[in-house]
Structures are given as C-alpha cells and as structure tokens.
Write an enzyme that holds these catalytic residues in place. Sequence first.
Site, PDB file in Angstrom:
ATOM      1  N   GLU A 102       0.837  -1.193   0.000  1.00 41.80           N
ATOM      2  CA  GLU A 102       0.000   0.000   0.000  1.00 41.80           C
ATOM      3  C   GLU A 102       0.868   1.237   0.000  1.00 41.80           C
ATOM      4  OE1 GLU A 102      -2.336   0.604   3.665  1.00 41.80           O
ATOM      5  OE2 GLU A 102      -1.403  -1.249   4.355  1.00 41.80           O
ATOM      6  N   GLY A 103       0.287   2.295  -0.533  1.00 44.22           N
ATOM      7  CA  GLY A 103       0.947   3.589  -0.568  1.00 44.22           C
ATOM      8  C   GLY A 103      -0.041   4.653  -0.147  1.00 44.22           C
ATOM      9  N   MET A 145      -1.856   6.714  -1.927  1.00 45.04           N
ATOM     10  CA  MET A 145      -3.067   6.860  -2.731  1.00 45.04           C
ATOM     11  C   MET A 145      -3.799   5.554  -2.989  1.00 45.04           C
ATOM     12  SD  MET A 145      -2.141   9.647  -5.726  1.00 45.04           S
ATOM     13  CE  MET A 145      -3.204   8.810  -6.850  1.00 45.04           C
ATOM     14  N   ALA A 146      -3.109   4.423  -2.848  1.00 47.14           N
ATOM     15  CA  ALA A 146      -3.703   3.168  -3.297  1.00 47.14           C
ATOM     16  C   ALA A 146      -3.246   1.971  -2.469  1.00 47.14           C
ATOM     17  CB  ALA A 146      -3.352   2.943  -4.768  1.00 47.14           C
ATOM     18  N   VAL A 196      -2.440  -2.258  -3.038  1.00 48.46           N
ATOM     19  CA  VAL A 196      -2.113  -3.213  -4.098  1.00 48.46           C
ATOM     20  C   VAL A 196      -2.448  -4.631  -3.628  1.00 48.46           C
ATOM     21  CG1 VAL A 196      -0.311  -4.098  -5.632  1.00 48.46           C
ATOM     22  CG2 VAL A 196      -0.239  -1.711  -4.881  1.00 48.46           C
ATOM     23  N   ASP A 233       9.416  10.157  -8.641  1.00 48.88           N
ATOM     24  CA  ASP A 233       9.372   9.547  -7.310  1.00 48.88           C
ATOM     25  C   ASP A 233      10.250   8.294  -7.260  1.00 48.88           C
ATOM     26  OD1 ASP A 233       8.573   9.454  -4.647  1.00 48.88           O
ATOM     27  OD2 ASP A 233       6.779   8.274  -5.081  1.00 48.88           O
TER      28      ASP A 233
END
Length: 167
Positions: free
Chosen positions: A16-17, A19-20, A22, A131
Amino acid sequence: RRLLAGRYELIEKIGEGGMAVVYKARCRLLNRYVAIKILRPEFTKDETFVDNFKKESQAAAGLTHPNIVSVFDVGKEGNINFIVMELVEGKPLSQIIAEKGKMDYKEVIDISRQIASALSLAHKNQIIHRDVKPHNVLINSNGVAKLADFGIARAVDQSNVTESNKV
C-alpha cells in the site's frame, strides 16, 4: 473473494501507498496472477486524485521495458478505480536494504544501471517518474530491478521543457 470487471479475483493485499492499495489477484480470463492497484476509497470523490491515478496508468501503459513494471489493464467498477499490472515476485529495494544493510558495490551498480535504463526509456517518451526511491524499485527473484509506481509521473510537453527554472 472480490471479483473486479468479471475477471480479476482479488486474493490478498501485498502492498500500500498513500493513494492506493495493491492486491495480488488472478485473471480468470488469461489464468495468470497479476497485481491490482486500487485507489483508496477516500480519494474516489476527489477528481484530482482520480485524474492522477488515471495519468499513472496511461503513463506506465505506454512504456514497455524489462525494468519497468508492465501495465495490462485499467478500469473502474462502481466507485473502484484500478490498474492491473505485472505481478513482480520479489521484494522492494527498501526492504532488501533494511534486511542487508550495506550492499556490495557491484550489486548497487547493477541495480542502478537497470533503473537508469528504465528512466532513459521513460524520458525518451517524455515521461518523468518524479518519485524514484528504493520503495518504488522491486527486485524479482532473478535479481531483475523493476521500476514501479508512476503515481506522480507527468508527461512533459514542450512548454514545460523550455520554460526556465522548471523541470
């Protein structure tokens, strides 16, 4: 288990990050495992975040390179926006660094050359990643580095390139 677009069966969360999230998933149509990045629900009402998410998929989908995570599909189902990508069996470089500590310089050079090659192709296609960091570099079981997460990548148009003091 959740099924997206009638073909992607979500199996487990793998990352996970900001914004989202996975997930590892299985594509029922092609009978293969993939990674699916799903935009966090709190951002689906924010058009800017949704636009950035779509830009990520478009930017990455146009790039075919052995050191860039492949994008296979993009979609929206209800309020779920998702990107279907190559599943990289391995670890983020950040995890490898945390586990190993100091790395052998030959290994560092090898990984750096692979990422430089990926960035070279992106730049030739007018895409700047913006990034690049160890968390966004995945190392597969064969030692191949794969650049991931073009989340804030931006296609560069001529006005951005020629304007002074702008990247």
